[in-house]
Design a protein around this motif. Structure first.
Motif, mmCIF file in Angstrom:
data_model
loop_
_atom_site.group_PDB
_atom_site.id
_atom_site.type_symbol
_atom_site.label_atom_id
_atom_site.label_comp_id
_atom_site.label_asym_id
_atom_site.label_seq_id
_atom_site.Cartn_x
_atom_site.Cartn_y
_atom_site.Cartn_z
ATOM 1 N N TYR A 32 12.383 6.016 37.636
ATOM 2 C CA TYR A 32 11.606 7.251 37.506
ATOM 3 C C TYR A 32 11.621 7.781 36.080
ATOM 4 O O TYR A 32 10.576 8.026 35.481
ATOM 5 C CB TYR A 32 12.146 8.313 38.458
ATOM 6 N N GLU A 33 12.805 7.984 35.527
ATOM 7 C CA GLU A 33 12.877 8.560 34.189
ATOM 8 C C GLU A 33 12.428 7.578 33.123
ATOM 9 O O GLU A 33 11.880 7.977 32.089
ATOM 10 C CB GLU A 33 14.293 9.056 33.907
ATOM 11 N N GLY A 34 12.633 6.286 33.361
ATOM 12 C CA GLY A 34 12.225 5.286 32.380
ATOM 13 C C GLY A 34 10.720 5.124 32.279
ATOM 14 O O GLY A 34 10.217 4.599 31.284
ATOM 15 N N ALA A 35 10.010 5.574 33.309
ATOM 16 C CA ALA A 35 8.551 5.467 33.319
ATOM 17 C C ALA A 35 7.954 6.720 32.696
ATOM 18 O O ALA A 35 7.914 7.782 33.314
ATOM 19 C CB ALA A 35 8.047 5.297 34.756
ATOM 20 N N SER A 36 7.492 6.620 31.472
ATOM 21 C CA SER A 36 6.877 7.771 30.809
ATOM 22 C C SER A 36 5.445 7.938 31.294
ATOM 23 O O SER A 36 4.843 7.018 31.855
ATOM 24 C CB SER A 36 6.884 7.568 29.293
ATOM 25 N N LEU A 37 4.897 9.112 31.055
ATOM 26 C CA LEU A 37 3.502 9.345 31.413
ATOM 27 C C LEU A 37 2.583 8.392 30.656
ATOM 28 O O LEU A 37 1.572 7.924 31.201
ATOM 29 C CB LEU A 37 3.118 10.795 31.125
ATOM 30 N N ALA A 38 2.945 8.077 29.410
ATOM 31 C CA ALA A 38 2.145 7.132 28.633
ATOM 32 C C ALA A 38 2.177 5.743 29.279
ATOM 33 O O ALA A 38 1.147 5.070 29.380
ATOM 34 C CB ALA A 38 2.656 7.064 27.200
ATOM 35 N N ASP A 39 3.363 5.322 29.740
ATOM 36 C CA ASP A 39 3.481 4.023 30.421
ATOM 37 C C ASP A 39 2.625 3.999 31.679
ATOM 38 O O ASP A 39 1.926 3.020 31.963
ATOM 39 C CB ASP A 39 4.935 3.746 30.802
ATOM 40 N N LEU A 40 2.710 5.074 32.439
ATOM 41 C CA LEU A 40 2.007 5.135 33.720
ATOM 42 C C LEU A 40 0.495 5.134 33.530
ATOM 43 O O LEU A 40 -0.219 4.349 34.162
ATOM 44 C CB LEU A 40 2.447 6.383 34.495
ATOM 45 N N ILE A 46 -6.039 4.988 33.170
ATOM 46 C CA ILE A 46 -6.690 6.289 33.279
ATOM 47 C C ILE A 46 -6.056 7.272 32.309
ATOM 48 O O ILE A 46 -5.005 7.002 31.727
ATOM 49 C CB ILE A 46 -6.589 6.862 34.718
ATOM 50 N N THR A 47 -6.679 8.420 32.137
ATOM 51 C CA THR A 47 -6.141 9.467 31.279
ATOM 52 C C THR A 47 -5.161 10.328 32.077
ATOM 53 O O THR A 47 -5.129 10.284 33.313
ATOM 54 C CB THR A 47 -7.256 10.365 30.743
ATOM 55 N N ARG A 48 -4.389 11.130 31.369
ATOM 56 C CA ARG A 48 -3.480 12.055 32.051
ATOM 57 C C ARG A 48 -4.258 13.031 32.927
ATOM 58 O O ARG A 48 -3.835 13.350 34.045
ATOM 59 C CB ARG A 48 -2.645 12.834 31.036
ATOM 60 N N THR A 49 -5.383 13.480 32.418
ATOM 61 C CA THR A 49 -6.202 14.417 33.190
ATOM 62 C C THR A 49 -6.629 13.801 34.509
ATOM 63 O O THR A 49 -6.548 14.436 35.575
ATOM 64 C CB THR A 49 -7.442 14.837 32.385
ATOM 65 N N SER A 50 -7.053 12.545 34.469
ATOM 66 C CA SER A 50 -7.469 11.854 35.688
ATOM 67 C C SER A 50 -6.286 11.638 36.623
ATOM 68 O O SER A 50 -6.410 11.750 37.841
ATOM 69 C CB SER A 50 -8.110 10.509 35.339
ATOM 70 N N PHE A 55 -3.625 12.383 41.556
ATOM 71 C CA PHE A 55 -2.303 12.166 42.152
ATOM 72 C C PHE A 55 -1.338 13.337 42.000
ATOM 73 O O PHE A 55 -0.277 13.333 42.620
ATOM 74 C CB PHE A 55 -1.654 10.920 41.537
ATOM 75 N N GLY A 56 -1.671 14.335 41.209
ATOM 76 C CA GLY A 56 -0.742 15.421 40.955
ATOM 77 C C GLY A 56 0.136 15.093 39.762
ATOM 78 O O GLY A 56 -0.203 14.243 38.936
ATOM 79 N N ASN A 57 1.293 15.752 39.659
ATOM 80 C CA ASN A 57 2.177 15.513 38.524
ATOM 81 C C ASN A 57 2.984 14.226 38.726
ATOM 82 O O ASN A 57 2.788 13.502 39.697
ATOM 83 C CB ASN A 57 3.091 16.716 38.284
ATOM 84 N N LYS A 58 3.910 13.958 37.828
ATOM 85 C CA LYS A 58 4.677 12.713 37.890
ATOM 86 C C LYS A 58 5.487 12.615 39.177
ATOM 87 O O LYS A 58 5.583 11.536 39.786
ATOM 88 C CB LYS A 58 5.589 12.615 36.662
ATOM 89 N N GLU A 59 6.084 13.723 39.609
ATOM 90 C CA GLU A 59 6.862 13.713 40.849
ATOM 91 C C GLU A 59 5.965 13.392 42.036
ATOM 92 O O GLU A 59 6.343 12.616 42.924
ATOM 93 C CB GLU A 59 7.540 15.067 41.048
ATOM 94 N N ASP A 60 4.777 13.990 42.083
ATOM 95 C CA ASP A 60 3.837 13.713 43.170
ATOM 96 C C ASP A 60 3.428 12.238 43.157
ATOM 97 O O ASP A 60 3.343 11.601 44.210
ATOM 98 C CB ASP A 60 2.580 14.575 43.034
ATOM 99 N N LEU A 61 3.173 11.717 41.968
ATOM 100 C CA LEU A 61 2.782 10.315 41.841
ATOM 101 C C LEU A 61 3.901 9.404 42.323
ATOM 102 O O LEU A 61 3.648 8.405 43.017
ATOM 103 C CB LEU A 61 2.445 10.002 40.378
ATOM 104 N N PHE A 62 5.138 9.742 41.980
ATOM 105 C CA PHE A 62 6.266 8.929 42.411
ATOM 106 C C PHE A 62 6.383 8.914 43.934
ATOM 107 O O PHE A 62 6.617 7.862 44.539
ATOM 108 C CB PHE A 62 7.568 9.452 41.799
ATOM 109 N N ARG A 63 6.219 10.071 44.560
ATOM 110 C CA ARG A 63 6.300 10.134 46.021
ATOM 111 C C ARG A 63 5.193 9.296 46.670
ATOM 112 O O ARG A 63 5.422 8.612 47.668
ATOM 113 C CB ARG A 63 6.220 11.577 46.500
#
Length: 210
Positions: A32-40, A46-50, A55-63
């Protein structure tokens, strides 16, 4: 129609299923922590906005990735619980773990074990999600073994909770071994050893039609 109105009604220009699959691979490989938003976002294409919109924020995406992992690569657990005997269920779970954690198409090991083993405060939500994920899986195995005791498939003195913990712990150990490079055939040999300690049948389970 205004530009804003057209943008609101415009369908997404990417495949959300494929994007989630790629996010799952990143979390699985990097934690989880090793996966940055840039990596994801790079992996998802896709862009962060997309990402936030879909999917929501990083926690939502992880779930969501964890849910996908449960129904996909880790789906062998649910299938195992449908086996007609408790020993068959245990065998299916352990061999399924050996197969799933060494499949060349995916990262080695298990997302449910490795995803947040070592996290700081920012990863606490993911760590708690994985703790709950493991508890839920173990409870399902316990319930299956308790049913086996009630049906006579396991001895009346069999401890369903202890057996479930034994099988789950061994399955998680398989994941750790796989992550260190232990080969699939060696993991399956370990499974045979583990099953040698599994209790013998009580008697054949009664047919649901009898």
């Amino acid at each position: 129609m205004s530009t804003t109105e057209r943008a609101i009604g415009r369908p997404r220009a990417f495949d959300t299923y494929q994007a989630l699959e790629r996010a799952l691979e990143v979390f699985w490989r990097q934690g989880y922590e090793g996966a940055s938003l840039a990596d994801l976002t790079e992996a998802m294409g896709i862009t962060r906005t997309s990402m936030y919109a879909a999917f929501g924020n990083k926690e939502d995406l992880f779930r969501k990735a964890l849910d996908r992992y449960t129904s996909g690569p880790a789906g062998y657990v649910a299938r195992a619980l449908e086996e007609p005997t408790a020993r068959g269920a245990a065998e299916h779970i352990l061999n399924g773990a050996a197969l799933a954690t060494t499949t060349p198409e995916h990262p080695v090991g298990c997302l449910g074990v490795q995803g947040a083993l070592a996290t700081g405060g920012l990863g606490d939500t993911a760590r708690q999600a994985l703790i709950e994920w493991r508890r839920t899986g173990e409870a399902a195995i316990r319930d299956r073994f308790a049913r086996a005791v009630a049906e006579g498939d396991l001895p009346t003195d069999a401890d369903a909770e202890a057996l479930a913990r034994y099988v789950a712990t061994f399955a998680y150990g398989i994941s750790v071994q796989a992550a260190t490079g232990v080969l699939r055939e060696d993991l399956r040999a370990m499974v045979d050893t583990a099953l040698a300690s599994f209790p013998s049948h009580g008697h054949a389970p009664k047919s649901s039609t009898s």
